[in-house]
Design a protein around this motif. Structure first.
Motif, PDB file in Angstrom:
ATOM      1  N   VAL A 197      50.587 -27.902   1.641  1.00 41.14           N
ATOM      2  CA  VAL A 197      49.594 -28.446   0.722  1.00 41.14           C
ATOM      3  C   VAL A 197      48.273 -27.705   0.891  1.00 41.14           C
ATOM      4  CG1 VAL A 197      50.629 -30.751   0.703  1.00 41.14           C
ATOM      5  CG2 VAL A 197      48.824 -30.215   2.366  1.00 41.14           C
ATOM      6  N   SER A 198      47.356 -27.981  -0.013  1.00 41.75           N
ATOM      7  CA  SER A 198      45.977 -27.534   0.145  1.00 41.75           C
ATOM      8  C   SER A 198      45.073 -28.744  -0.042  1.00 41.75           C
ATOM      9  CB  SER A 198      45.626 -26.442  -0.863  1.00 41.75           C
ATOM     10  OG  SER A 198      45.689 -26.934  -2.183  1.00 41.75           O
ATOM     11  N   ILE A 199      43.977 -28.802   0.722  1.00 41.72           N
ATOM     12  CA  ILE A 199      43.025 -29.902   0.645  1.00 41.72           C
ATOM     13  C   ILE A 199      41.618 -29.328   0.573  1.00 41.72           C
ATOM     14  CG2 ILE A 199      44.458 -31.622   1.824  1.00 41.72           C
ATOM     15  CD1 ILE A 199      43.122 -30.915   4.416  1.00 41.72           C
ATOM     16  N   ASP A 200      40.681 -30.152   0.142  1.00 39.26           N
ATOM     17  CA  ASP A 200      39.309 -29.685   0.026  1.00 39.26           C
ATOM     18  C   ASP A 200      38.701 -29.472   1.417  1.00 39.26           C
ATOM     19  OD1 ASP A 200      36.900 -29.464  -2.027  1.00 39.26           O
ATOM     20  OD2 ASP A 200      36.161 -30.515  -0.270  1.00 39.26           O
ATOM     21  N   TYR A 201      38.161 -28.285   1.651  1.00 38.85           N
ATOM     22  CA  TYR A 201      37.625 -27.939   2.970  1.00 38.85           C
ATOM     23  C   TYR A 201      36.462 -28.842   3.342  1.00 38.85           C
ATOM     24  CZ  TYR A 201      36.084 -25.022   6.894  1.00 38.85           C
ATOM     25  OH  TYR A 201      35.741 -24.573   8.142  1.00 38.85           O
ATOM     26  N   LYS A 202      35.485 -28.999   2.442  1.00 41.70           N
ATOM     27  CA  LYS A 202      34.283 -29.779   2.756  1.00 41.70           C
ATOM     28  C   LYS A 202      34.605 -31.251   2.990  1.00 41.70           C
ATOM     29  CE  LYS A 202      30.840 -26.833   0.471  1.00 41.70           C
ATOM     30  NZ  LYS A 202      29.786 -26.768  -0.569  1.00 41.70           N
ATOM     31  N   ASP A 203      35.484 -31.820   2.157  1.00 46.76           N
ATOM     32  CA  ASP A 203      35.862 -33.230   2.328  1.00 46.76           C
ATOM     33  C   ASP A 203      36.539 -33.448   3.672  1.00 46.76           C
ATOM     34  OD1 ASP A 203      34.846 -33.801  -0.141  1.00 46.76           O
ATOM     35  OD2 ASP A 203      36.792 -33.900  -1.166  1.00 46.76           O
ATOM     36  N   THR A 204      37.406 -32.520   4.061  1.00 48.88           N
ATOM     37  CA  THR A 204      38.111 -32.643   5.341  1.00 48.88           C
ATOM     38  C   THR A 204      37.160 -32.500   6.511  1.00 48.88           C
ATOM     39  OG1 THR A 204      40.069 -31.659   4.293  1.00 48.88           O
ATOM     40  CG2 THR A 204      40.046 -31.771   6.694  1.00 48.88           C
ATOM     41  N   ALA A 205      36.284 -31.501   6.445  1.00 50.49           N
ATOM     42  CA  ALA A 205      35.313 -31.294   7.528  1.00 50.49           C
ATOM     43  C   ALA A 205      34.400 -32.504   7.684  1.00 50.49           C
ATOM     44  CB  ALA A 205      34.493 -30.041   7.256  1.00 50.49           C
ATOM     45  N   LYS A 206      33.969 -33.078   6.581  1.00 52.08           N
ATOM     46  CA  LYS A 206      33.084 -34.248   6.613  1.00 52.08           C
ATOM     47  C   LYS A 206      33.793 -35.447   7.235  1.00 52.08           C
ATOM     48  CE  LYS A 206      30.236 -37.174   3.617  1.00 52.08           C
ATOM     49  NZ  LYS A 206      29.794 -37.432   2.213  1.00 52.08           N
ATOM     50  N   ALA A 207      35.056 -35.652   6.867  1.00 54.57           N
ATOM     51  CA  ALA A 207      35.820 -36.789   7.392  1.00 54.57           C
ATOM     52  C   ALA A 207      36.050 -36.647   8.892  1.00 54.57           C
ATOM     53  CB  ALA A 207      37.161 -36.905   6.663  1.00 54.57           C
ATOM     54  N   VAL A 208      36.384 -35.436   9.335  1.00 56.22           N
ATOM     55  CA  VAL A 208      36.628 -35.208  10.758  1.00 56.22           C
ATOM     56  C   VAL A 208      35.327 -35.371  11.552  1.00 56.22           C
ATOM     57  CG1 VAL A 208      37.322 -33.510  12.486  1.00 56.22           C
ATOM     58  CG2 VAL A 208      38.614 -33.731  10.367  1.00 56.22           C
ATOM     59  N   GLN A 209      34.233 -34.869  11.001  1.00 53.58           N
ATOM     60  CA  GLN A 209      32.945 -34.993  11.680  1.00 53.58           C
ATOM     61  C   GLN A 209      32.522 -36.448  11.797  1.00 53.58           C
ATOM     62  OE1 GLN A 209      29.660 -33.068   9.695  1.00 53.58           O
ATOM     63  NE2 GLN A 209      28.428 -32.997  11.538  1.00 53.58           N
ATOM     64  N   GLN A 210      32.793 -37.243  10.774  1.00 52.10           N
ATOM     65  CA  GLN A 210      32.366 -38.634  10.764  1.00 52.10           C
ATOM     66  C   GLN A 210      33.265 -39.540  11.593  1.00 52.10           C
ATOM     67  OE1 GLN A 210      31.764 -40.191   6.823  1.00 52.10           O
ATOM     68  NE2 GLN A 210      31.141 -42.214   7.535  1.00 52.10           N
ATOM     69  N   TYR A 211      34.588 -39.300  11.539  1.00 48.91           N
ATOM     70  CA  TYR A 211      35.523 -40.225  12.177  1.00 48.91           C
ATOM     71  C   TYR A 211      36.229 -39.642  13.400  1.00 48.91           C
ATOM     72  CZ  TYR A 211      34.843 -42.740   7.805  1.00 48.91           C
ATOM     73  OH  TYR A 211      34.279 -43.392   6.737  1.00 48.91           O
ATOM     74  N   GLY A 212      36.078 -38.341  13.638  1.00 51.43           N
ATOM     75  CA  GLY A 212      36.680 -37.736  14.818  1.00 51.43           C
ATOM     76  C   GLY A 212      38.072 -37.191  14.560  1.00 51.43           C
ATOM     77  N   ARG A 213      38.495 -36.308  15.467  1.00 56.21           N
ATOM     78  CA  ARG A 213      39.804 -35.663  15.313  1.00 56.21           C
ATOM     79  C   ARG A 213      40.962 -36.605  15.574  1.00 56.21           C
ATOM     80  NH1 ARG A 213      41.012 -29.729  17.454  1.00 56.21           N
ATOM     81  NH2 ARG A 213      43.028 -30.640  16.999  1.00 56.21           N
ATOM     82  N   THR A 214      40.692 -37.763  16.209  1.00 50.74           N
ATOM     83  CA  THR A 214      41.781 -38.687  16.525  1.00 50.74           C
ATOM     84  C   THR A 214      41.983 -39.741  15.439  1.00 50.74           C
ATOM     85  OG1 THR A 214      40.252 -40.116  17.764  1.00 50.74           O
ATOM     86  CG2 THR A 214      41.414 -38.398  18.992  1.00 50.74           C
ATOM     87  N   ALA A 215      41.233 -39.644  14.344  1.00 51.02           N
ATOM     88  CA  ALA A 215      41.339 -40.632  13.270  1.00 51.02           C
ATOM     89  C   ALA A 215      42.684 -40.530  12.553  1.00 51.02           C
ATOM     90  CB  ALA A 215      40.198 -40.439  12.270  1.00 51.02           C
TER      91      ALA A 215
END
Length: 209
Positions: free
Chosen positions: A41-59
């Motif tokens: 698949v492909s996903i939006d880079y900025k949306d993914t980076a923002k989600a990981v930054q906000q909720y962490g890699r273990t989310a």
């Protein structure tokens, strides 16, 4: 809170097609695991980076692939060796009712007594592998280091009873330790440099490849 990432199926292609995706602000990824075949698949880079930054890699993320939502965690992140940017991610689809093994970062809390006295804090172990239900995965595991004196250390066995998760690491593994500062003797420092110069002078030059 549900963290939903929109994903679009992609064909496995050449490196040029992946480069094109990245230039369009997309991040190549794959999803595999529970109740799903491997899906590129492909996903939006900025949306993914923002989600990981906000909720962490273990989310736990919900990956929406053309209307089908999968619960998944980040299983692997590949970065560009030169720029450090993320170039590809792997998502592991999971069963929310079953425990799984995950690695969670360790966060030292407080200032060690030994550090205040001039010691050096080192952290040989930066993540713990735990077994836990997906809904209970912590963002990090805090370890209080305030009472660590010079030459003291905290091992996995020392924190096992203070967490609510099954730790899979061995008890004897050192998490953090405080060591005395290294004292450099100025009288011998120059001698060492001279010796190194002598050694270099007698070494045969390397042949060019």
């Amino acid at each position: 809170m549900d963290i939903v990432l929109q994903a679009t199926r992609r064909d496995k292609g050449a490196r040029s097609s992946l480069t094109k995706l990245r230039n369009e602000g997309k991040l190549p990824a794959v999803i595999y695991g529970y109740n799903v075949d491997t899906i590129p698949v492909s996903i939006d880079y900025k949306d993914t980076a923002k989600a990981v930054q906000q909720y962490g890699r273990t989310a736990v993320f919900k990956i929406d692939v053309e209307g089908k939502q999968l619960n998944a965690i980040l299983n692997e992140v590949q970065r560009c060796a030169l720029k450090g940017t993320v170039k590809h991610v792997d998502f592991l689809s999971i069963n929310m009712s079953e425990e799984l093994e995950v690695e969670v970062p360790i966060t030292p809390i407080g200032e060690a007594i030994g550090v205040k006295e001039g010691g050096v804090l080192t952290q040989p172990l930066r993540v713990l592998k735990i077994k836990v239900k997906p809904s209970d995965i912590p963002e990090s595991i805090d370890v209080d280091i305030s009472n660590l004196a010079m030459n003291d250390s905290i091992s996995v066995g020392g924190i096992r009873s203070s967490v609510q998760y099954e730790i899979l690491n061995q008890d004897e593994e050192t998490v953090v330790t405080v060591t005395p500062p290294v004292v450099v003797n100025d009288d011998t420092a120059g001698q060492g440099d001279d010796e190194n110069q002598d050694i270099k002078a007698t070494e045969a030059p390397e042949s060019e490849s």
